[in-house]
Design a protein around this motif. Structure first.
Motif, PDB file in Angstrom:
ATOM      1  N   VAL B 229       0.996  -1.174  -0.313  1.00  0.00           N
ATOM      2  CA  VAL B 229      -0.170   0.346   0.518  1.00  0.00           C
ATOM      3  C   VAL B 229       0.231   1.472  -0.015  1.00  0.00           C
ATOM      4  N   PHE B 230       0.412   2.113  -0.569  1.00  0.00           N
ATOM      5  CA  PHE B 230       1.226   3.690  -1.255  1.00  0.00           C
ATOM      6  C   PHE B 230       1.133   3.976   0.674  1.00  0.00           C
ATOM      7  N   GLU B 231       2.241   4.686   0.672  1.00  0.00           N
ATOM      8  CA  GLU B 231       2.547   5.366   2.162  1.00  0.00           C
ATOM      9  C   GLU B 231       1.642   6.886   2.713  1.00  0.00           C
ATOM     10  N   ASP B 232       1.346   6.208   4.038  1.00  0.00           N
ATOM     11  CA  ASP B 232      -0.558   7.462   4.625  1.00  0.00           C
ATOM     12  C   ASP B 232      -0.013   9.016   4.379  1.00  0.00           C
ATOM     13  N   ASN B 233      -0.924   9.457   3.610  1.00  0.00           N
ATOM     14  CA  ASN B 233      -0.740  10.997   3.610  1.00  0.00           C
ATOM     15  C   ASN B 233       0.682  11.405   2.154  1.00  0.00           C
ATOM     16  N   THR B 234       0.657  10.063   1.674  1.00  0.00           N
ATOM     17  CA  THR B 234       1.088  10.806   0.764  1.00  0.00           C
ATOM     18  C   THR B 234       0.363  11.354  -0.862  1.00  0.00           C
ATOM     19  N   SER B 235       0.818  12.277  -1.241  1.00  0.00           N
ATOM     20  CA  SER B 235       0.606  13.230  -2.245  1.00  0.00           C
ATOM     21  C   SER B 235       1.317  12.278  -3.946  1.00  0.00           C
ATOM     22  N   GLU B 236       1.935  12.033  -3.187  1.00  0.00           N
ATOM     23  CA  GLU B 236       2.505  10.970  -4.486  1.00  0.00           C
ATOM     24  C   GLU B 236       1.316  10.108  -5.357  1.00  0.00           C
ATOM     25  N   TYR B 237       1.235  10.097  -7.014  1.00  0.00           N
ATOM     26  CA  TYR B 237      -0.214   9.316  -7.519  1.00  0.00           C
ATOM     27  C   TYR B 237       0.902   7.907  -7.099  1.00  0.00           C
ATOM     28  N   GLU B 238      -0.600   7.354  -6.773  1.00  0.00           N
ATOM     29  CA  GLU B 238       0.350   5.800  -6.392  1.00  0.00           C
ATOM     30  C   GLU B 238      -1.357   5.385  -6.218  1.00  0.00           C
ATOM     31  N   CYS B 239      -1.339   4.320  -6.314  1.00  0.00           N
ATOM     32  CA  CYS B 239      -2.490   3.721  -6.519  1.00  0.00           C
ATOM     33  C   CYS B 239      -2.256   2.084  -6.014  1.00  0.00           C
ATOM     34  N   ILE B 240      -3.561   1.599  -5.488  1.00  0.00           N
ATOM     35  CA  ILE B 240      -3.480   0.015  -5.416  1.00  0.00           C
ATOM     36  C   ILE B 240      -4.816  -0.657  -6.052  1.00  0.00           C
ATOM     37  N   ILE B 241      -5.464  -1.327  -6.900  1.00  0.00           N
ATOM     38  CA  ILE B 241      -6.090  -1.831  -8.212  1.00  0.00           C
ATOM     39  C   ILE B 241      -6.535  -2.913  -7.873  1.00  0.00           C
ATOM     40  N   GLU B 242      -7.749  -3.650  -7.513  1.00  0.00           N
ATOM     41  CA  GLU B 242      -8.140  -5.190  -7.449  1.00  0.00           C
ATOM     42  C   GLU B 242      -7.975  -5.585  -8.314  1.00  0.00           C
ATOM     43  N   GLU B 243      -7.639  -7.050  -7.698  1.00  0.00           N
ATOM     44  CA  GLU B 243      -6.189  -8.167  -8.774  1.00  0.00           C
ATOM     45  C   GLU B 243      -7.515  -8.265  -9.870  1.00  0.00           C
ATOM     46  N   ASN B 244      -9.106  -8.315 -10.169  1.00  0.00           N
ATOM     47  CA  ASN B 244      -9.534  -9.318 -11.616  1.00  0.00           C
ATOM     48  C   ASN B 244      -9.676  -7.907 -12.729  1.00  0.00           C
ATOM     49  N   SER B 280     -12.581 -10.227  -1.085  1.00  0.00           N
ATOM     50  CA  SER B 280     -13.453 -11.240  -0.374  1.00  0.00           C
ATOM     51  C   SER B 280     -14.797 -11.565  -1.060  1.00  0.00           C
ATOM     52  N   THR B 281     -15.227 -10.009  -0.790  1.00  0.00           N
ATOM     53  CA  THR B 281     -16.843 -10.191  -1.078  1.00  0.00           C
ATOM     54  C   THR B 281     -17.153  -9.115  -2.844  1.00  0.00           C
ATOM     55  N   GLY B 282     -15.489  -8.801  -3.105  1.00  0.00           N
ATOM     56  CA  GLY B 282     -16.400  -8.435  -4.325  1.00  0.00           C
ATOM     57  C   GLY B 282     -16.933  -7.202  -4.440  1.00  0.00           C
ATOM     58  N   THR B 283     -17.582  -6.633  -2.921  1.00  0.00           N
ATOM     59  CA  THR B 283     -17.775  -4.869  -2.630  1.00  0.00           C
ATOM     60  C   THR B 283     -16.960  -4.455  -2.285  1.00  0.00           C
ATOM     61  N   MET B 284     -17.374  -2.753  -2.313  1.00  0.00           N
ATOM     62  CA  MET B 284     -16.431  -2.451  -1.767  1.00  0.00           C
ATOM     63  C   MET B 284     -17.247  -1.969  -0.185  1.00  0.00           C
ATOM     64  N   ALA B 285     -16.658  -1.390   0.110  1.00  0.00           N
ATOM     65  CA  ALA B 285     -18.320  -0.888   1.823  1.00  0.00           C
ATOM     66  C   ALA B 285     -18.803   0.123   1.423  1.00  0.00           C
ATOM     67  N   SER B 286     -18.821   0.737   0.297  1.00  0.00           N
ATOM     68  CA  SER B 286     -19.817   1.804  -0.229  1.00  0.00           C
ATOM     69  C   SER B 286     -20.703   1.115  -1.214  1.00  0.00           C
ATOM     70  N   GLY B 287     -20.249   0.226  -0.969  1.00  0.00           N
ATOM     71  CA  GLY B 287     -21.572  -0.335  -2.343  1.00  0.00           C
ATOM     72  C   GLY B 287     -20.901  -0.820  -3.552  1.00  0.00           C
ATOM     73  N   SER B 288     -19.952  -0.384  -3.986  1.00  0.00           N
ATOM     74  CA  SER B 288     -19.461  -0.448  -5.866  1.00  0.00           C
ATOM     75  C   SER B 288     -18.323  -1.318  -6.184  1.00  0.00           C
ATOM     76  N   ASP B 289     -18.695  -1.650  -7.042  1.00  0.00           N
ATOM     77  CA  ASP B 289     -17.187  -3.049  -7.228  1.00  0.00           C
ATOM     78  C   ASP B 289     -16.232  -2.801  -7.064  1.00  0.00           C
ATOM     79  N   ALA B 290     -15.538  -3.918  -5.812  1.00  0.00           N
ATOM     80  CA  ALA B 290     -14.674  -4.064  -5.917  1.00  0.00           C
ATOM     81  C   ALA B 290     -13.189  -3.120  -6.960  1.00  0.00           C
ATOM     82  N   ALA B 291     -13.758  -4.309  -8.379  1.00  0.00           N
ATOM     83  CA  ALA B 291     -12.659  -4.063  -9.553  1.00  0.00           C
ATOM     84  C   ALA B 291     -12.593  -2.936  -9.700  1.00  0.00           C
ATOM     85  N   ASN B 292     -14.212  -2.282  -9.908  1.00  0.00           N
ATOM     86  CA  ASN B 292     -13.920  -1.337 -10.778  1.00  0.00           C
ATOM     87  C   ASN B 292     -13.351   0.135  -8.903  1.00  0.00           C
TER      88      ASN B 292
END
Lengths: 225, 567
Positions: B229-244, B280-292
């Motif tokens: 995971v990127f560092e806390d409070n970083t301003s670098e344009y870094e991200c993590i994405i879902e494996e699908n 593991s659920t395919g869904t984020m807490a917001s209800g949106s798709d984890a993959a997207n």
């Protein structure tokens, strides 16, 4: 010296007067025998003397002081020993327990009574004084001893706290003559040697004759003769 | 002292009768002990769980309040016409970082410590991909028609997570019920997301743990499978994405993805993929798709928002519009800005339920102080709601046990009084003899009281021993029956026909239950010193009641009459 004084006492059951304006002084060191016909009020008089009942008028004084409501329990538990006609022992308790309970209720200390090692020794002495063997009978419950033995235990119980006055309602009723005389000798000893006042209610002329003073109670009597 | 001695002797001389009394008291004591231990278990379970539990809570605006305000302004009740005004109001009043910081400074009522233990937040932007494609999720996307209800408008749903006071996640929520019809999962404008992806920026990894259940154990909803995971409070344009998404677009750690403003193709942003996560659920807490969902730092999202705002405002002539107006007109309005607008969401963490309750009051007071209705904001905690729901069977059992206890004690008292009266009548002769021997009625009464007290206390002690031995299995048996009933009730509520009004329109006090309700289905121990002391107090009270009944009779007795009527 007078120990109990009847001061103009009267007693009546509802619609049934028994004793009327009776005056008499009972003295220390004497054995009194109260006789009289059935219904003359002998047992009632004994109940009045014992403090179980109170006269409807007049009063009874003990050693010069009227027995009032506040000290009647002390009088009953420490000063007067009562031998009831029906013995009134506690059937589920043993012989020793019945006698010791009476002593305990009086609140007296053993050393006031005599030189005994413990209460049990004293209680056993009392049982012997009434002609019974404590080893044999001491741990038996009242339910399991004979009427004659119960009568003797009732006497021992009344003597347990060495009261100044001993009241006995037909104390030899269930005893043979020889034993009755033995018991009377105990009473005489208490009166003459230990200066107690013994008042016996009896039907028996023989017992009455052995008393120092015989009193005949007549219905509605003013005086005892 | 002799009265103690003779009272005890008297018990042993009438053993049969006293054993009978003892058995009755024993039954009463055992029943009372079980009832009290159920009460105690319920209280202990609640207290113990709450003690070690951190509470996460969210603040929402009451939709009913917004609608009322919008109706007053617009003068109609047509929802389509009301929606822009409601959106505007919501933008104005929704919780933002400034509010969170303000709340975080509130002190506890009884000390100088801050009321809020910590707070976490994220900002999300709906964005499209220039060199990546949206992962097709036809199988799992089931919530597109979820209609808003009269309940609170909730920003992107944050599933509360139980964490310990040190901040470690100890219970991950099962994020599996985003389709409950009565739960508004998203704001209305999110129904029409302009972009293919949700770019969510978190202020820290802790926020991701708390808000998205990131973690490394099997109970975590999201785990990092590659990279980091990127560092806390970083301003670098870094991200993590879902494996699908990574597989779908042949992406791997180290590659860069290019995102684009769906309303302005000239506006692109490149983010480096530093990690890949698995949901593991395919869904984020917001209800949106984890993959997207693309996860980055909060600073990055805000930076994109600022850049987008600058890019679009310099390219438009609507410079006289305030930012609030721009913000409010993002959904469907023809004169809206094309700038990317982020949605803010925050979660407060409290060290205890008491703090959470105080916070609710503070939020209410703040609304009133700011000149609004006290009910404008709704503070909810899925933790508390879920916890309370889990205790429901035990609470039901406690209520039953309380009624049972009172009934047992009432019957017990009556039975003891009756026994005492019978017993005293049987012992009239004994009372007469003792009274004739000169024992005072007070002592006589004490003697009888000691007898009753001794029998009662012995029976109660045995009752407590038996009660403590049987209370746990009995409680657990009764509890399992209660849970079964509760589950049937829950099932019947969940199978309500779509569109059917729920049985109760009342808003749950602590918000909707989130995640799976884990019922308290067993108690480990239930008889403690308090139960024993209570039992002793009850025993003494019962003995005194029955003892006094005896005394009343004793005081009435005349020894001469008793002896005269001996037979």
């Amino acid at each position: 010296m007078s120990v109990i004084e009847l001061k103009n006492i009267s007693f009546a059951y509802p619609n049934n007067p028994v004793i009327k304006n009776l005056d008499y002084d009972f003295e220390e060191g004497k054995v009194y025998a109260i006789t009289g016909k059935s219904g003359a009020g002998k047992t009632t008089l004994l109940s009045l003397l014992s403090g179980i009942m109170e006269p409807t008028s007049g009063y009874i004084a003990y050693k010069g002081y009227p027995i009032d409501e506040s000290d009647k329990y002390v009088y009953r538990s420490r000063d007067v020993g009562v031998i009831f006609q029906e013995y009134n022992l506690l059937p589920k308790f043993t012989v020793r327990e019945n006698i010791q309970l009476s002593f305990d209720i009086s609140g007296k200390k053993l050393k006031e009574i005599g030189k005994y090692k413990n209460k049990r020794e004293y209680v056993d002495t009392l049982i012997r004084e009434v002609g019974l063997n404590p080893d044999e009978i001491g741990n038996r419950r009242i339910l399991h001893i004979s009427g004659g033995q119960q009568q003797r235990i009732a006497i021992a119980r009344a003597l347990s706290f060495q009261p100044s006055v001993i009241l006995a309602d037909e104390p030899t009723g269930n005893l043979d003559l020889d034993t009755s005389i033995d018991i009377l000798n105990v009473f005489t000893h208490l009166a003459h040697e230990l200066n107690r006042c013994v008042i016996i209610v009896t039907h028996s002329p023989q017992i009455a004759e052995l008393a120092d003073i015989r009193l005949d109670l007549q219905p509605f009597s003013r005086y005892l003769k | 002292m002799f009265i103690f001695k003779y009272a005890l002797k008297s018990i042993s001389r009438s053993l049969g009768r006293n054993i009978l009394i003892g058995i009755i008291v024993l039954i009463i004591a055992t029943a009372a002990c079980v009832a009290m231990s159920i009460q105690q278990a319920a209280e202990t379970a609640a207290a113990n769980t709450l003690k070690g539990m951190s509470i996460s809570a969210n603040v929402y605006i009451d939709r009913g309040y917004l609608r009322q305000k919008a109706e007053e302004t617009v003068g109609t009740s047509d929802m389509n016409e009301l929606m822009p005004e409601m959106m505007s109001l919501m933008k104005e009043h929704s919780l933002d970082l400034e509010d969170m910081e303000e709340y975080s400074e509130i002190k506890k009522a009884d000390s100088d410590e801050p009321l809020v233990q910590s707070y976490y937040y994220n900002a999300s932007i709906s964005i499209s991909g220039e060199d990546i494609n949206k992962y097709d999720l036809t199988a799992s996307n089931t919530e597109e028609t979820t209609a808003p209800t009269e309940a609170a408008i909730e920003p992107p749903k944050v599933t509360p997570t139980v964490i310990d006071p040190q901040g470690n996640v100890i219970e991950a929520p099962a994020i599996e019920t985003p389709t409950m019809p009565e739960m508004p999962q998203q704001e209305p404008q999110q129904m029409e997301k302009p972009g293919d992806f949700d770019l969510i920026g978190y202020n820290s990894y802790k926020a991701m743990e708390l808000m998205e259940s990131f973690g490394s154990d099997s109970e975590s909803a999201c785990t990092i499978s590659q990279g980091a995971v990127f560092e806390d409070n970083t301003s670098e344009y870094e991200c993590i994405i879902e494996e699908n998404l990574a597989t779908f677009n042949s992406l791997e750690v180290g590659k860069t993805i290019k995102l684009v403003n769906p309303k302005n193709e000239d506006e692109t942003y490149s983010l480096k993929v530093v990690g890949i996560f698995k949901s593991s659920t395919g869904t984020m807490a917001s209800g949106s798709d984890a993959a997207n969902t693309i996860i980055t730092s909060y600073n990055v999202v805000k930076d994109i928002e600022t850049k987008s705002d600058t890019a679009n405002n310099t390219s438009t002539t609507a410079s006289d519009s305030s930012k609030k107006t721009d913000d409010a007109s993002t959904s469907g309005s023809s004169d809206e800005s094309d700038a990317l607008i982020s949605q803010f969401s925050g979660t407060f963490v409290f060290a205890s339920v008491d703090d959470y309750e105080q916070f609710k009051d503070e939020v209410r007071n703040k609304a009133i102080n700011d000149g609004y209705d006290g009910d404008m904001y709704i503070v909810t905690s899925g933790d508390v709601a879920t916890f309370k729901a889990g205790l429901k069977p035990l609470e039901n059992l406690k209520s039953f046990a309380t009624t049972f206890l009172y009934l047992t004690l009432a019957i017990g008292a009556v039975v003891l009084i009756v026994i005492s009266v019978i017993s005293i009548r049987d012992r009239k002769y004994e009372i007469g003899v003792l009274a004739a021997m000169g024992i005072k009625k007070l002592k006589l009464s004490m003697m009888f009281m000691i007898e009753v007290l001794t029998i009662t206390l012995v029976a109660i002690l045995i009752g407590v021993v038996i009660g403590s031995a049987v209370s746990v299995p009995v409680t657990n048996n009764l509890l399992s029956a209660q849970i079964e009933q509760q589950e049937e009730k829950d099932d019947s509520q969940q199978t309500q026909q779509p569109g059917q009004e729920p049985a109760s329109m009342e808003r749950p006090e602590d918000g909707e239950i989130t995640g799976e309700v884990v019922y308290v289905d067993s108690v480990e121990f239930s008889v403690d010193i308090f139960v024993v002391l209570k039992m002793l107090a009850i025993g003494i009270a019962l003995a005194v009641i029955s003892g006094f009944t005896s005394i009343l009779f004793i005081l009435r007795y005349d020894p001469k009459q008793i002896l005269a009527n001996r037979d």
